[in-house]
Design a protein around this motif. Structure first.
Motif, short mmCIF file in Angstrom:
data_model
loop_
_atom_site.label_atom_id
_atom_site.label_comp_id
_atom_site.label_asym_id
_atom_site.label_seq_id
_atom_site.Cartn_x
_atom_site.Cartn_y
_atom_site.Cartn_z
N ASN B 19 20.94 85.27 65.63
CA ASN B 19 21.72 84.22 66.28
C ASN B 19 20.99 82.89 66.23
OD1 ASN B 19 23.58 86.14 66.93
ND2 ASN B 19 23.45 85.88 69.16
N ASP B 23 22.45 79.45 65.11
CA ASP B 23 22.47 78.31 66.03
C ASP B 23 21.81 77.09 65.41
OD1 ASP B 23 23.68 79.95 67.87
OD2 ASP B 23 21.87 80.29 69.07
N ASN B 27 23.91 73.81 64.95
CA ASN B 27 23.54 72.64 65.74
C ASN B 27 23.15 71.46 64.86
OD1 ASN B 27 24.08 73.89 68.16
ND2 ASN B 27 21.98 74.59 68.47
N GLU B 30 26.26 70.01 63.89
CA GLU B 30 26.86 69.35 65.06
C GLU B 30 26.19 67.99 65.31
OE1 GLU B 30 29.69 69.45 68.22
OE2 GLU B 30 29.41 70.85 66.57
N HIS B 31 24.88 67.94 65.16
CA HIS B 31 24.17 66.68 65.40
C HIS B 31 24.53 65.64 64.33
CE1 HIS B 31 21.14 69.37 67.70
NE2 HIS B 31 22.01 68.83 68.54
N LYS B 43 20.45 59.60 72.30
CA LYS B 43 21.08 60.78 72.89
C LYS B 43 20.98 61.96 71.93
CE LYS B 43 24.59 62.19 75.98
NZ LYS B 43 25.35 61.70 77.11
N PHE B 47 18.99 65.57 72.30
CA PHE B 47 19.59 66.88 72.05
C PHE B 47 18.75 67.68 71.05
CE2 PHE B 47 24.16 65.27 73.09
CZ PHE B 47 23.97 65.51 74.42
N ASP B 50 15.56 68.86 72.62
CA ASP B 50 15.82 69.96 73.56
C ASP B 50 16.15 71.25 72.80
OD1 ASP B 50 15.33 68.53 75.87
OD2 ASP B 50 17.37 67.78 76.00
N CYS B 51 16.89 71.11 71.70
CA CYS B 51 17.19 72.29 70.88
C CYS B 51 15.89 72.90 70.33
CB CYS B 51 18.13 71.93 69.73
SG CYS B 51 19.86 71.77 70.21
N GLU B 54 14.16 74.87 72.87
CA GLU B 54 14.83 76.15 73.13
C GLU B 54 14.61 77.13 71.98
OE1 GLU B 54 15.32 75.68 76.58
OE2 GLU B 54 16.85 77.17 76.09
N TYR B 55 14.61 76.62 70.74
CA TYR B 55 14.35 77.51 69.60
C TYR B 55 12.96 78.14 69.76
CZ TYR B 55 18.11 74.75 67.34
OH TYR B 55 19.29 74.12 67.05
N LYS B 57 11.28 78.52 72.48
CA LYS B 57 11.27 79.44 73.63
C LYS B 57 11.76 80.81 73.19
CE LYS B 57 14.58 79.71 76.79
NZ LYS B 57 15.54 79.30 77.83
N ARG B 58 12.79 80.83 72.37
CA ARG B 58 13.33 82.11 71.91
C ARG B 58 12.37 82.82 70.96
NH1 ARG B 58 19.55 80.76 70.42
NH2 ARG B 58 19.41 82.85 69.50
#
Lengths: 201, 134
Positions: B19, B23, B27, B30-31, B43, B47, B50-51, B54-55, B57-58
């Motif tokens: 996943n 993602d 993303n 999306e960006h 902005k 994002f 922050d992504c 999080e990547y 962190k996973r």
């Protein structure tokens, strides 16, 4: 992590354009962990039954243009949003089906496993107009600025949104949701003192 | 732990890493769409940062298993059920981690920077195949 985070549930990602702080959710299978474009970890965590997405209307706000529902009359599903930290968060949301209005659904918002609040817990409720997180039904055109909110406190960093059957049962027991929104409510304003004692340094 | 419990670690590892690849690609696209739609650079940069966090962190969730002998052993036993190994998981996780680190470190001051940052992902991370559209 960057809050706010909105989740707009529907069938097709390109059906409408989401606001910058929102992302679409089109998955009908468990997809936690998913990192949203806003940098938050979200996703369907558990699903009992079968989920289906629907695109309903481009004439309403993009956030409530569609929905995801559970076609099992005994089903339920839980959406998870990981929080940056424990604390207070403001949540909003909507259940809205612009075409097939009558549904039965109930939202349970939890702090990991501790229930914080419920919404939409009413059998055979008509959702042709959106119902907000405070159970107020309003015109779709009024929802973007007129929707209510709830401020809740999490002691953990796991926010769960469970859609399930209403307590009193109903005739169209297909739990569903259109939108969830969450933002931090814990920010404090600290005024800056620019001049003290007449000295401008 | 039982074989079923070990296999749960395998299922979650697959879900997390596969996943994650999806993602990262979604993303990045999306960006770029946000950029094309005129969303402010700062902005989008926020994002992306922050992504990247999080990547990582996973990825760290996986590393935490490897750093704990019992959990490492349990995951290894689970992977053996499907003929896979910790080395194979590492071969997936390490490049993803490196791309996430590059994404975090990339400059994001201009539209060109944002495009280049997204292309770090789009040219180096392969989205896994899926039975259903995602």
């Amino acid at each position: 992590m960057a809050f706010p985070q909105g989740i707009d549930f529907r069938s097709t990602s390109a059906y409408v354009t989401d606001p910058t702080d929102h992302t679409y959710e089109i998955s009908t299978t468990a997809n936690y962990p998913r990192t949203s474009a806003q940098g938050n970890t979200v996703g369907w965590e558990t699903i009992t039954g079968t989920l289906n997405g629907r695109d309903r209307s481009t004439s309403v706000d993009a956030r409530i243009a569609g929905l995801i529902f559970n076609s099992s009359t005994t089903g339920n599903m839980t959406y998870r949003i990981d929080l940056p930290s424990s604390g207070s968060y403001l949540i909003k949301g909507a259940a809205h089906d612009a075409i097939t209005g009558v549904k039965d659904t109930k939202l349970e918002v939890s702090d990991t496993t501790t229930l914080l609040v419920t919404a939409w817990d009413q059998a055979s409720m008509v959702f042709l107009e959106p119902v907000d997180i405070t159970n107020v039904k309003m015109a779709a055109s009024s929802w973007p600025s007129g929707q209510g909110s709830r401020t809740l406190t999490w002691s953990t960093t796991i926010a769960r949104f469970k859609l399930t059957q209403p307590t009193s049962g109903g005739t169209q027991n297909f739990p569903f949701i259109s939108n969830i929104y969450i933002e931090s409510a814990g920010e404090t304003f600290i005024p800056r003192v620019l001049f003290m004692g007449g000295a401008n340094t | 732990m039982s074989a079923l419990q070990n296999f749960r670690l395998v299922i979650q590892t697959i879900q997390n890493l596969e996943n994650l690849r999806t993602d990262m690609v979604n993303n990045a696209n999306e960006h770029l769409t946000m950029l094309a739609n005129g969303v402010e650079i700062d902005k989008i940069a926020g994002f992306i940062n922050d992504c990247a966090t999080e990547y990582l962190k996973r990825i760290q969730w996986q590393q935490s298993i490897l750093d704990t002998p019992l959990r490492r052993s349990n995951l290894s036993a689970g992977l053996a059920i499907i003929g896979s190994s910790l080395a194979e998981v590492g071969a997936v996780a390490t490049p993803i981690r490196n791309r996430a680190l590059e994404l975090a470190a990339a400059p994001k001051k201009t539209a060109e920077d944002i495009t280049a940052a997204c292309n770090i992902i789009l040219t180096n991370v392969e989205k896994s195949d899926s039975v259903w559209p995602e």
